[in-house]
Design a protein around this motif. Structure first.
Motif: not given
Lengths: 478, 285
Positions: A220, A223-224, A404, A406, A409
């Motif tokens: 991700v 995230a990751t 989205n 994710l 950002r």
């Protein structure tokens, strides 16, 4: 080789209809609805092509396919050459041959469109791609020099896959990062099996991997790892993470148990294969009467999936009229044939439920059409006091998607607009940060597979230009 | 990625696993969660991270057998590989030096509260942890929590270990005698988080809960996990999992938690029918 038929003869012929599963059977299975042309049908249809000196069909193809040429190869019964011709520019032919709105693209520009019988270009493309797959004919690529530059692509949907394939063909080292456990993005989680079999997506993804593209699933970005970190390891980036956040109506009752976003409903059924529960572990709940809010392709997919999962009634609830329906005509017709009931000029204002959170009905208002709005379509206006209740026990919101945040950002210097979509240069698809490019739904909002493919092709060329001029995202590149 | 490095059975129904996931271990923060799949036909389940070892590249998960997937997960052995393991997802806990804080864990929530308590202590807080379970055997990670907290209070419903009573009763006592408490975290079964949030309403102390909604992708794409917080719809996966418990619409949240109950039961029954020797196998390992 089939014969070239005289011009007059070509004009006389009608478009070859697509064989299909009959509605009363297909609503009980998830197998593909259109069955595809036979070689004879494909040749017969291909023979209709006028082979215009200055063909205009191609200007309607973001995948840049040399349409008259591949059609001519079909006439010559040289299906392999037809496949190679398509594959030169379109890396996902069995997919685009199925899900492109050809009536809005290539076929719209076909000279025969004037007589309301354009060449069925999409069906021919599908025939060629299916023939190649079934006959194990693979694209031929000359062994080329491997370039040093590394490119990271975020998202393995149609945009990511296309950009990756085009860059790999140029010799670049490409890695795609995919958040889900399977590659394909909307092609696997969004579009149902009966419109796009997943085995076909798997096959075309594999063909792209065979070009040397590396796909890392379960990863991700945002995230990751952040986009910023990727810029330290890659020379250029292409962000194609899709729109990927569901939009809701924001009406009371929308968080009741049996209210789904189309994203959730379709992901459960398509990606997680909830239709095969309990053989597959992911459950899905389908009521007796399902209301789908919206009338785009995703709404049609949801309404038809609900029927196949056992709903007795499946309603499309749309605030405008049949004329304004944004879904492809073919999808609407398929839905109508299958018994989907259309409530036009209807606006849901409240979902009714019980104490346990079960849906009991949906309160709606009747609408009438007023003056044209910004989109050029007549604006629906509620009719005062026209409230009525549709008795349903499940509701699916299919009114589009939002950006989205994710990925964005985690990307310093990559600017987004007020809706959260990446701001790009139209010519190059470069974002506000040099070396980072973007395309597909995360730029356009909810659009089509083919527009994502088009963006990706332009971006791939820009990335090649960017890297060829010696530039790179990596500061201390050797 | 996804390899089970160490497996421990903490009691009859709760297991702990250390999973190889170097990329996730690099960036994970207390309060975040992962999503895993056991196999291609499996479902995607979220689990809050119980611990991590950055250098070794490991993530620890702790889970209780509550259905088919967790039961099947418990049968995997060290060396087995999960089909999918993604993260870290969700927002991290807001760690500051607040002064005195209380961290409460119930059931497997004890595991979730663990890295949060530890990080709060490192940040300079006086951390009072309350961990509770129905009975003695269900209390897990006592040693870890003792280390992670300044003070540890254990409760059991039946009084078989520690104090007899519910965690919320202990919390109320604390709130009565100690007015220096600045913030509270409560993680556990929905009903426990709900009652905790109701308990602290009278004081008013911000009470953070970590919601364990049903999810699919876990990255903000599907909206399965949505919940009303302060009158607004939020996604647990991207806006949470931590929220101000006093603002959560608990009735809606608890309704949505059980919306697949009958399917989940069916799935579990089918699994047990197909794996009749399951209980024997479990006794052996």
């Amino acid at each position: 080789m089939a014969e070239m038929i005289p011009l007059k003869e070509r004009m006389k012929r009608e478009q070859v209809a697509m064989p299909e599963q009959v509605p009363r059977e297909r609503i009980h299975n998830f197998q593909e609805v259109p069955l595809g042309y036979s070689p004879e049908q494909a040749i017969y249809e291909a023979q209709r092509c006028l082979q215009c000196k200055n063909p205009s069909c191609m200007k309607g193809c973001p995948a840049e396919i040399n349409i008259p040429q591949f059609i001519q190869k079909i006439v010559e019964e040289n299906f392999a050459e037809a496949y190679f011709c398509i594959l030169k520019t379109d890396n996902l032919p069995a997919i685009t041959g199925r899900v492109c709105p050809q009536e809005e693209q290539c076929q719209k520009y076909c000279i025969l469109e004037k007589y309301k019988k354009p060449i069925a270009i999409g069906r021919l493309e599908r025939f060629v791609a299916d023939w190649a797959r079934e006959n194990q004919v693979h694209g031929k690529y000359p062994g080329h020099i491997r370039k040093e530059e590394k490119i990271a692509i975020v998202g393995s949907g149609p945009a990511g896959l296309t950009c990756a394939a085009d860059l790999a063909k140029l010799g670049y080292q490409v890695t795609i990062f995919e958040a889900l456990h399977k590659p394909g993005g909307v092609l696997v989680y969004g579009i149902p099996e009966f419109r796009l079999p997943k085995s076909i997506v798997e096959y075309e993804v594999k063909e792209i991997e065979n070009l040397g593209v590396k796909i890392i699933t379960d990863f991700v970005v945002g995230a990751t790892i952040s986009v910023d970190r990727l810029t330290e390891e890659y020379d250029a980036l292409f962000l194609a993470n899709g729109a990927g956040a569901p939009r809701f109506m924001n009406i009371p009752g929308e968080n009741l148990n049996d209210v789904y976003s189309a994203n959730e409903f379709l992901t459960r059924s398509n990606l997680m294969k909830a239709f095969a529960f309990p053989d597959y572990d992911t459950p899905i709940k389908v009521g007796k009467r399902a209301a789908i809010i919206g009338a785009g392709n995703v709404a049609m997919d949801s309404a038809r999936t609900a029927l196949r999962l056992g709903a007795e009634k499946s309603y499309i609830v749309y605030r405008r009229s049949r004329k304004e329906v944004p879904a492809r005509e073919e999808e609407v017709i398929h839905a109508e044939e299958e018994g989907v009931i259309f409530h036009y000029l209807t606006l849901p204002i409240k979902i009714l439920g019980d104490k346990q959170g079960n849906v009991r009905g949906m309160e709606c208002l009747k609408m009438e059409l007023g003056e044209p709005d910004d989109s050029g379509r007549r604006k629906p206006i509620p009719v005062a006091g026209s409230n009525f209740i549709i008795e349903v026990d499940m509701v699916i919101d299919a009114i589009g998607t939002l950006a989205n945040p994710l990925v964005s950002r985690s990307a310093t210097g990559v600017e987004i607009n007020q809706w959260g979509y990446f701001i790009i240069d139209d010519q190059t698809k470069m974002t506000t940060r040099e070396g980072i490019f973007a395309g597909g739904d995360i730029v356009r909002g909810s659009a089509t597979v083919i527009s994502a493919v088009g963006d990706a092709k332009v971006a791939a060329r820009s990335i090649d230009k960017f890297l060829s001029s010696g530039r790179s995202l990596r500061k201390n590149k050797k | 990625m996804g390899k089970i490095i160490q497996k421990d059975r903490l009691n009859e129904v709760i297991y702990s696993m250390w999973i190889e996931a170097p990329q996730i271990a690099q960036s994970v923060q207390p309060g975040q969660f992962i999503i895993l799949m056991i196999k291609e036909k499996g479902e995607r389940i979220p689990l809050t991270v119980a611990d991590f070892a950055r250098k070794k590249g490991l993530i620890r998960i702790v889970f209780q057998i509550v259905g088919k997937t967790t039961e099947e997960l418990s049968t995997l052995k060290e060396g087995d590989r999960l089909y999918s393991f993604i993260g870290p997802l969700g927002k991290k806990t807001e760690i500051n030096n607040y002064g005195t804080v209380v961290t409460i864990g119930g059931g497997t929530g004890i595991a979730c509260i663990h890295p949060i308590a530890r990080e709060l202590k490192v940040a300079g807080n006086r951390v009072i942890s309350i961990i509770g379970a129905r009975t003695k055997d269900l209390i897990i990670m006592e040693e870890e929590l003792k280390k992670a907290s300044t003070e540890l209070i254990i409760t059991t419903d039946d009084g078989s270990y520690g104090r007899k009573g519910l965690v919320t009763e202990i919390l109320r006592e604390l709130l009565e005698k100690d007015n220096s408490i600045k913030k509270i975290w409560a993680i556990g079964p929905a009903i426990m988080m709900k009652v905790t949030s109701e308990t602290t309403r009278d004081y008013p102390i911000e009470t953070i809960v970590s919601l364990n909604s049903i999810m699919v992708d876990g990255t903000g794409m599907c909206g399965s996990c949505r919940v009303t917080v302060g009158g607004k719809t939020k996604f647990v996966c991207t806006d949470g999992p931590e929220f101000d418990g006093q603002l959560v619409d608990w009735e809606e949240f608890m309704n949505r938690l059980v919306r697949y109950k009958s399917q989940e039961q069916k799935s579990w029954e089918v699994y047990r029918e197909n794996n009749p020797d399951f209980n024997c196998k479990r006794r052996i390992d």
